[in-house]
Structures are given as C-alpha cells and as structure tokens.
Design a protein around this motif. Structure first.
Motif, mmCIF file in Angstrom:
data_model
loop_
_atom_site.group_PDB
_atom_site.id
_atom_site.type_symbol
_atom_site.label_atom_id
_atom_site.label_comp_id
_atom_site.label_asym_id
_atom_site.label_seq_id
_atom_site.Cartn_x
_atom_site.Cartn_y
_atom_site.Cartn_z
ATOM 1 N N PRO A 41 -60.014 37.624 41.408
ATOM 2 C CA PRO A 41 -61.138 37.702 40.459
ATOM 3 C C PRO A 41 -60.647 38.011 39.047
ATOM 4 N N THR A 42 -61.351 37.489 38.068
ATOM 5 C CA THR A 42 -61.067 37.790 36.663
ATOM 6 C C THR A 42 -61.728 39.117 36.323
ATOM 7 N N THR A 43 -60.933 40.081 35.886
ATOM 8 C CA THR A 43 -61.462 41.398 35.539
ATOM 9 C C THR A 43 -61.621 41.505 34.030
ATOM 10 N N VAL A 44 -62.738 42.088 33.628
ATOM 11 C CA VAL A 44 -63.130 42.123 32.221
ATOM 12 C C VAL A 44 -63.530 43.538 31.839
ATOM 13 N N TYR A 70 -75.732 25.995 31.354
ATOM 14 C CA TYR A 70 -74.336 25.659 31.088
ATOM 15 C C TYR A 70 -73.705 24.986 32.300
ATOM 16 N N THR A 71 -74.043 25.455 33.486
ATOM 17 C CA THR A 71 -73.439 24.929 34.707
ATOM 18 C C THR A 71 -74.134 23.672 35.207
ATOM 19 N N GLY A 72 -75.334 23.380 34.697
ATOM 20 C CA GLY A 72 -76.108 22.265 35.211
ATOM 21 C C GLY A 72 -76.964 22.628 36.399
ATOM 22 N N ALA A 73 -76.774 23.845 36.929
ATOM 23 C CA ALA A 73 -77.579 24.291 38.065
ATOM 24 C C ALA A 73 -78.935 24.781 37.572
ATOM 25 N N PRO A 74 -79.986 24.654 38.382
ATOM 26 C CA PRO A 74 -81.311 25.137 37.957
ATOM 27 C C PRO A 74 -81.297 26.642 37.689
ATOM 28 N N LEU A 75 -82.146 27.069 36.770
ATOM 29 C CA LEU A 75 -82.300 28.502 36.533
ATOM 30 C C LEU A 75 -82.862 29.178 37.775
ATOM 31 N N ASN A 100 -70.873 33.706 28.363
ATOM 32 C CA ASN A 100 -69.903 34.392 29.209
ATOM 33 C C ASN A 100 -69.386 33.481 30.310
ATOM 34 N N SER A 101 -70.260 32.585 30.795
ATOM 35 C CA SER A 101 -69.806 31.594 31.774
ATOM 36 C C SER A 101 -68.721 30.712 31.174
ATOM 37 N N GLU A 102 -68.883 30.312 29.920
ATOM 38 C CA GLU A 102 -67.870 29.502 29.258
ATOM 39 C C GLU A 102 -66.563 30.273 29.111
ATOM 40 N N PHE A 103 -66.645 31.534 28.721
ATOM 41 C CA PHE A 103 -65.433 32.344 28.544
ATOM 42 C C PHE A 103 -64.675 32.476 29.858
ATOM 43 N N VAL A 104 -65.376 32.836 30.915
ATOM 44 C CA VAL A 104 -64.721 33.019 32.213
ATOM 45 C C VAL A 104 -64.179 31.688 32.723
ATOM 46 N N ALA A 105 -64.950 30.611 32.575
ATOM 47 C CA ALA A 105 -64.484 29.305 33.044
ATOM 48 C C ALA A 105 -63.212 28.882 32.307
ATOM 49 N N ALA A 106 -63.145 29.135 31.002
ATOM 50 C CA ALA A 106 -61.946 28.782 30.239
ATOM 51 C C ALA A 106 -60.730 29.547 30.746
ATOM 52 N N ARG A 128 -72.616 37.464 36.475
ATOM 53 C CA ARG A 128 -73.167 36.288 37.150
ATOM 54 C C ARG A 128 -72.111 35.216 37.413
ATOM 55 N N CYS A 129 -70.923 35.367 36.832
ATOM 56 C CA CYS A 129 -69.881 34.363 36.997
ATOM 57 C C CYS A 129 -69.179 34.538 38.344
ATOM 58 N N PRO A 130 -68.955 33.443 39.069
ATOM 59 C CA PRO A 130 -68.189 33.550 40.318
ATOM 60 C C PRO A 130 -66.789 34.098 40.064
#
Length: 362
Positions: free
Chosen positions: A2-5, A297-302, A317-323, A24-26
């Motif tokens: 896991p990415t720790t922040v 951002y993910t294309g998944a429904p809210l 934050n999803s973009e940051f973690v994904a990067a 919320r990020c996997p």
C-alpha cells in the motif's frame, strides 16, 4: 505494498478533502499526521483515528517512513517542507500556491524532477466533471482557436476572520493566490500560456473579526481583476473577490468560465458540475450534459449519496495516488504550479505599479 501518505497540516482542507480523498484510493492510506498546533493536531487525530502524529514537519519526514506527503500548511512553509520531503525521496502533493515566489516554485519543480518523485499541485477544480468536459471539447476544436476567455470567482466571506490567509507574511497574497490561482490554471489548461497582464487589486477590509468578536488586521487584497493577453493572441478577463455580498461561499457561489471562438462558445459553472452550456456557430446556448466517462476521475459511477460538489475534490487525490502507483507524472504538476506562480507575480507587480507586465517564462 500500500502507498502510505502523511498529512502535513491538518486544517479544514486536509480533513475535508485530502484525508477522505486518499482513503478512498485502493491500496493507499493516510498513516501519519503533522501540525505545528498541538490542539489542531489532537482534534485531527481524534477525528481520523490516526495516532502517529508529529508537531515538527521535518521530524515527520525523517521518522515516519511514509511514501508520500500532502502539504496543506500556510503558504510560506510549502517550499521548505517540500524540499525536505523531496530530498528524502517522498512524493509530494502541495496545496496552491505552491510557493511564495516563482524562484521557489521553479526550485521545487526542478528538485522533484531530479529526485524522480511524483509531484502535484492541488489545483482541485481541474477535476470538476464539467471542467474536464470543457477541456475535452476545446481540445477537440468545439470553439475553434479561442478568441476570448473570461473567469469570475465571486464569494461572500463577509468580515469573517481568515487566520493566516489574511497575513502577507504567511500567505504572500490574498485573493490572488487563494482563489484566482485556480482560475489562472483553468486559463492555462484551456488556452495556454498568458503573455502579459494589466491588473488592479483592492483591500476592502482592513480588519476581520473572529468568532469571539476580536478584530484582527488584514494586510492582503480581498478583490483582484486583470486583463490578460495569451501567447496565442486570445484575450483574457479575470475577476475574483471574497466580498461579493449575497453570493455565499464554496461550491454554491459563482465560479464561471466562458470561452468564445469562431466556431462556438462554452460556459462552465461550478454550481452545475455535471453540465455545460454550449453553442456552435449559428446556434444558441443549450445544456450539454457531461458524458458518463467524465463524471468521476475513475469513470466509475458515484456511490449513492455522494455530493458531486464534493467528489471532484477527492478525485485529485486519486490522481496523485495513481501517478505514484503507475510510475508516471501527476497532473497538474509542480510545473503547472510554477506557471501560475509566474502570472501571480506579474499581477502583483502590475497592480502595484499601474502598468502592463510581461509574464516570466516558467
């Protein structure tokens, strides 16, 4: 793994946006907190359940072992904290404006590039679905080569005490860095670099009042307006204020962008994050719903019950973690933050000297 922040700065933005957005990020989690105010830190720890806490940002960077930090401190601390984190090999998401000066912003971007870490500027509003749709349409030629760009950000913060945000020593600028900076980023996203500006600022309130009725000096601007010329020849007009009586605050107040070109026009409003107004040449403005693939951002429904006015704030934050996890540059990066910082400095100089100012290269 896991990415720790870690959150460095645990005020309202960190807890409302960055904590839930990262959580919320996997395969990512906020595992450490830092704030120089022990009372604020304790409240954040209690609210979040995160017990690994520091009051010294540099100590957290040395001792926490996290993969990444989110810097949500007063502006004057962005540069030293970021430079220390980058030197330690940590990825950094920094609130805007990323620095107090263009020189600092450029140093941060260069250091992060050299260290090979992911770096991101928190230009949150880029992630509004309607803005993402507007960007797609402009890129695909809906308006043609843009003629005119306009942006308005009108809020009514009244005389409410703004803490460090009303002190030049901590914030650098007032409305310019706080709210106009996002609209400058819109302009770069949709049109491209700004070449020169002619600006005016005004401080309407010399003091602001806290909850106990105590008056505190304010030495920063409440209002800013500027005319801009883009390198592409597009005209620009910006106005941003905290004292537009009756407009309210946040996502329900006015955040409007209009773009006109020979082939069409587009209008974005934050109040309606899932729809644009648009027209092609010969037509009239009509609603244009955001396509399903851009609603998140993910294309998944809210998820049920999630307010679209909040979801986009988590998407950054999803973009940051994904990067980080994909080993690619984050968008918007520190370079985007530096480009806005260059325009901010030009606006400050123009307003102070009453003349048109060229924007420095960034």
């Amino acid at each position: 793994m896991p990415t720790t922040v870690a959150l460095i700065g645990t005020g309202g933005i960190a807890l409302a946006n960055h904590l839930p957005g990262t959580s919320r990020c996997p395969d990512a989690a906020v595992t450490a907190l830092c704030d120089t105010n022990p009372v604020v830190l304790e409240e954040a720890s209690r609210a979040s359940g995160i017990t690994r806490t520091w009051t010294d940002p540099l100590a957290l960077i040395r001792e926490s072992g996290v993969d990444a930090v989110i810097v949500a401190t007063p502006n004057r601390f962005h540069h030293p904290i970021t430079m220390a984190a980058v030197a330690a090999g940590m990825h950094v998401l920094c609130e805007k404006p990323i620095a107090m000066t263009l020189a600092q912003a450029l140093e941060m971007a260069a250091a992060a590039d050299a260290a090979g870490v992911r770096h991101m500027t928190a230009f949150t509003y880029r992630f509004v679905p309607a803005m993402r749709f507007m960007h797609r349409l402009v890129r695909d030629g809906f308006v043609g080569a843009p003629w005119h760009f306009r942006a308005q950000r009108f809020q009514d913060w009244g005389r409410r005490y703004l803490g460090w945000r009303q002190r030049a020593i901590d914030a650098g600028t007032g409305e310019i860095g706080d709210m106009l900076s996002h609209r400058l980023d819109y302009a770069h996203l949709l049109v491209g670099p700004i070449a020169r500006v002619m600006a005016s600022t005004r401080r309407l309130l010399d003091t602001r009042e806290d909850a106990a009725g105590v008056e505190h000096p304010s030495d920063l601007e409440d209002w800013v307006a500027c005319i801009a010329e883009f390198q592409a020849g597009t005209t620009g007009a910006f106005e941003s204020t905290k004292v537009a009586t009756g407009y309210g605050e946040g996502g329900r107040s006015r955040d409007r962008v209009e773009l006109n070109g020979p082939d069409g026009s587009l209008i974005y409003e934050l109040q309606r994050p899932q729809v644009l107004l648009g027209a092609r040449r010969g037509g009239t403005l009509a609603e244009m719903p955001v396509p399903a693939d851009l609603l998140t951002y993910t294309g998944a429904p809210l998820p049920p019950g999630v307010d679209p006015q909040q979801a986009f704030r988590w998407d950054q934050n999803s973009e940051f973690v994904a990067a980080i996890q994909e080993g690619r540059p984050a968008v918007p990066s520190f370079h985007d933050g530096a480009r806005v910082q260059a325009v901010v400095e030009a606006i400050v100089t123009s307003a102070a000297e009453g003349r048109s100012v060229e924007v420095a290269s960034a």
